[in-house]
Enzyme design. Structure first.
Site, PDB file in Angstrom:
ATOM      1  CG  PHE A 138      -1.876   1.156   1.279  1.00  0.00           C
ATOM      2  CD1 PHE A 138      -3.011   1.138   0.494  1.00  0.00           C
ATOM      3  CD2 PHE A 138      -1.661   2.245   2.111  1.00  0.00           C
ATOM      4  CE1 PHE A 138      -3.922   2.188   0.523  1.00  0.00           C
ATOM      5  CE2 PHE A 138      -2.555   3.297   2.148  1.00  0.00           C
ATOM      6  CZ  PHE A 138      -3.695   3.268   1.351  1.00  0.00           C
ATOM      7  CE1 TYR A 150       1.045  -5.153  -7.591  1.00  0.00           C
ATOM      8  CE2 TYR A 150      -1.252  -5.830  -7.784  1.00  0.00           C
ATOM      9  CZ  TYR A 150      -0.223  -5.270  -7.048  1.00  0.00           C
ATOM     10  OH  TYR A 150      -0.456  -4.830  -5.769  1.00  0.00           O
TER      11      TYR A 150
END
Length: 231
Positions: free
Chosen positions: A158, A203
């Site tokens: 995060f 990603y």
């Protein structure tokens, strides 16, 4: 009357928003978390729960984090149990990197168009020189029977909202991957919410494969406690 700007030299292109030099450095550092970072980790996890619309599942306390991540009895060796990397940023340079037997902090300087406005700076003030905690990643070892090698499972990654889209998330995940390679591990894996299109693209851009055919199975709460009396 305002003074007029001087003429551009004929061989020099005019300065436009796209060609204006970037002059705002953001110094960043990834280091191993300590028990003194628990208040920051707790706030970051709560912000992550808000982002993922899962605050109804949030039951973490600073005390429970401290006792599970940094137990006083038999403290775990980093990377062989739950491990947390803290991401810190500052408009000023960090002190020289200190050698550490477990992990040497990673420092990087980003040059931005504008300074980062941080409305929560005081809540995440780490120490002097305008250093703030800007994100974290929590991971731990797992094992692949198909590879016959250990790996890392990333539970949480995060970055606070005002520090996103600057390469800091990639810096955190890269630090985990680099540590896995250093230890001879076979893979790093994690999960991503199917509606989080930006994260999926991020990603994939890092070379990760998103496996849609897999589903998470989970026992927790009452369903887990029911096994307490199972013969």
């Amino acid at each position: 009357m305002a003074a007029a700007a001087g003429p551009h030299h004929p061989s020099e292109p005019p300065i436009t928003p796209n060609t204006r030099p970037k002059t705002h450095p953001l110094f960043s550092q990834i280091r191993l978390a300590t028990i003194s970072d628990v208040p920051y980790i707790h706030k970051l996890i709560h912000q992550m729960a808000e982002f993922e619309q899962l605050t109804h599942l949030f039951a973490t306390t600073e005390s429970s984090l401290a006792s599970s991540l940094f137990p006083t009895q038999n403290p775990p060796t980093p990377f062989h149990s739950f491990t947390v990397f803290i991401l810190e940023t500052s408009p000023n340079p960090f002190p020289p990197i200190q050698e550490n037997p477990n992990f040497t902090p990673i420092q990087k300087t980003l040059i931005l168009d504008n300074p980062v406005p941080d409305p929560e700076k005081e809540r995440f003030w780490s120490y002097g020189n305008d250093v703030v905690v800007s994100g974290f990643v929590l991971f731990f070892p797992n094992y692949s029977t198909f590879l016959a090698k250990p790996g890392f499972y990333v539970e949480d990654l995060f970055v606070r909202e005002c520090y996103r889209r600057k390469g800091l998330g990639k810096m955190l995940l890269s630090a985990v991957a680099k540590q896995a390679v250093k230890m001879g591990f076979g893979r790093v894996e994690w999960v991503v919410l199917d509606w989080n299109v930006n994260a999926i693209r991020f990603y994939e851009g890092m070379g990760a494969k998103v496996l849609p055919e897999w589903r998470i199975c989970r026992l927790t709460g009452e369903a887990l406690e029911a096994y307490n009396n199972t013969n």
